[in-house]
Design an enzyme around this catalytic site. Structure first.
Site, mmCIF file in Angstrom:
data_model
loop_
_atom_site.group_PDB
_atom_site.id
_atom_site.type_symbol
_atom_site.label_atom_id
_atom_site.label_comp_id
_atom_site.label_asym_id
_atom_site.label_seq_id
_atom_site.Cartn_x
_atom_site.Cartn_y
_atom_site.Cartn_z
ATOM 1 N N LYS A 28 0.837 -1.204 0.000
ATOM 2 C CA LYS A 28 0.000 0.000 0.000
ATOM 3 C C LYS A 28 0.879 1.265 0.000
ATOM 4 O O LYS A 28 2.090 1.173 -0.036
ATOM 5 C CB LYS A 28 -0.960 -0.035 1.192
ATOM 6 C CG LYS A 28 -1.800 -1.328 1.257
ATOM 7 C CD LYS A 28 -2.853 -1.424 0.170
ATOM 8 C CE LYS A 28 -3.433 -2.804 -0.058
ATOM 9 N NZ LYS A 28 -4.230 -3.376 1.023
HETATM 10 C C1 LIG Z 1 -5.198 -4.411 1.485
HETATM 11 C C2 LIG Z 1 -6.683 -4.339 1.503
HETATM 12 C C3 LIG Z 1 -7.447 -4.690 2.629
HETATM 13 C C4 LIG Z 1 -6.881 -5.365 3.848
HETATM 14 O O1 LIG Z 1 -5.772 -4.801 4.364
HETATM 15 P P1 LIG Z 1 -4.747 -5.658 5.250
HETATM 16 O O2 LIG Z 1 -3.930 -4.609 5.911
HETATM 17 O O3 LIG Z 1 -3.955 -6.502 4.296
HETATM 18 O O4 LIG Z 1 -5.537 -6.477 6.199
HETATM 19 C C5 LIG Z 1 -8.803 -4.494 2.581
HETATM 20 N N1 LIG Z 1 -9.415 -3.995 1.494
HETATM 21 C C6 LIG Z 1 -8.722 -3.681 0.383
HETATM 22 C C7 LIG Z 1 -9.460 -3.113 -0.786
HETATM 23 C C8 LIG Z 1 -7.337 -3.853 0.352
HETATM 24 O O5 LIG Z 1 -6.673 -3.568 -0.768
#
Ligand SMILES: *Cc1c(COP(=O)(O)O)cnc(C)c1O
Length: 381
Positions: free
Chosen positions: A187
């Protein structure tokens, strides 16, 4: 001599600099590894960046989604509208609290939740809509807010792709009840693992702080400062806490976010310009009124090309393309538990067959981008 051109370009990758490492080391030498001052500092920094008062930092984006469902009081018998073009965690959080995710299709050109298709899915059991800012582009929040207002539904933004994105010049978080971020390494900024809910709602913020720590009604820092031992558990919560070690990394990373967003947008520009002249590959549409955060750069291949072949050829050439996502209702768990099937969301199902995410992260150099483009052209020919 080893050629540098054989190095692998992933689809996404974190950037950790010397100052990030130093910030983590400083915390390791301090008194607080968890439940300390860095957590609140990180929460305040992300909330402030998002233009709202409260941030509740937790162990993952998924935990943040679970906190959000709990704060809204969503439970057994309730329904929550979720777009099918997302990571499974968006819908999983609805299942965690015993509710039913109701999948809605997406728009053909943006792959964002198709607001026109929501109204037909609303029932007396519907409690909330979770909008997903797919790839980093904010959804149509004017239309979503109108609909949520009309039916008295909570509006949640799964903005895990969209930290720093804007809608008509405003942050997404300021337009919804609760907004969710993830700090997983792919991210925009990372804490290793981590997530946050940001909100203007004081009561829900209070609830989520308790929910992330067993449902216990006192905070560790305050308890230690005041020298009291007493606490009560008032509801069933979880241990979804994030450490000061992680939050120190997050604080340091957040300082670079504006620069990194700029870089992501510049990379998207390069891809856009190039792909305009390429037959058989189409970028997603970006609406005029949004500031896109470009977590991903998905393209649609024309159906005459085999996505599988393009995927494999690019991987073999060292380009880490990926696919985001298999529509959630097609996962075996959802098929079995909720009897979802092919045909429920035809636009997303068709789009999925031809989807491919090109590499997108702030550390990509111009030379890397040119190599991605060059390989894509070769594969297409
Ligand atoms: C990455 C992501 C999540 C979950 O995040 P984590 O930190 O990996 O638990 C939820 N929704 C979307 C759209 C994501 O891209």
């Amino acid at each position: 001599m080893k050629s540098k051109s054989v190095s692998f370009i992933p689809y996404g990758r974190q950037q950790v600099d010397t100052d990030d490492i130093q910030a983590v080391v400083d915390v390791l030498k301090s008194d607080w590894l968890t439940c300390g001052p860095k957590v609140a500092e990180f929460e305040d920094a992300v909330a402030c960046f998002s233009g709202v008062q409260y941030g509740i930092a937790v162990s993952s984006g998924t935990a943040a989604l679970h906190c959000a469902m709990s704060a809204l009081g969503v439970g057994p018998g309730d329904e929550v509208i979720v777009p099918c073009m997302t990571f499974a965690a968006t819908a999983n959080a609805v299942v965690y609290v015993g509710a039913t995710p109701v999948f809605v299709d997406v728009e053909v050109d943006t792959l964002l939740i198709d607001v026109c298709k929501i109204e037909a899915l609303i029932t007396p059991k519907t409690k909330a809509i979770i909008a997903v800012d797919y790839a980093g582009q904010p959804c149509d929040y004017d239309a979503l807010r109108e609909l949520a207002g009309k039916y008295d539904l909570a509006l949640v933004a799964d903005s895990c792709h969209a930290l720093g994105a804007t809608y008509k010049g405003q942050s997404v978080a300021s337009l919804v009840d609760l907004a969710i971020f993830s700090f997983h390494p792919v991210k925009h900024i990372t804490t290793g693992e981590g997530g946050m809910v940001v909100t203007r709602n004081k009561e829900m913020a209070f609830h989520m702080r308790r929910f992330r720590s067993h449902g216990i009604d006192a905070d560790h820092l305050k308890r230690q400062q005041e020298g009291t031992w007493y606490y009560e558990m008032v509801e069933l919560g979880f241990n979804y806490r994030i450490s000061d070690i992680q939050c120190a990394l997050g604080i340091s990373q957040l300082r670079k976010l504006p620069r990194w967003l700029e870089r992501r947008r510049a990379i998207a520009c390069m891809y856009n310009d190039f792909l305009q002249g390429v037959e058989g590959v189409q970028s997603l549409k970006v609406r005029m009124e949004v500031g896109h955060a470009y977590h991903l750069y998905p393209v649609q291949l024309s159906s005459s090309l085999s996505r599988e072949k393009v995927f494999r050829a690019m991987r073999e050439a060292g380009i880490g393309v990926n696919v985001h996502y298999l529509p959630v209702h097609l996962h075996p768990f959802y098929r079995q538990r909720f009897a979802t099937a092919q045909g429920l969301c035809p636009v997303a199902e068709k789009a999925y067959e031809n989807l491919l995410s090109l590499p997108m992260y702030q550390g990509l150099t111009d030379v890397d981008v040119q190599r991605v483009i060059h390989v894509l052209l070769e594969v297409l020919n």
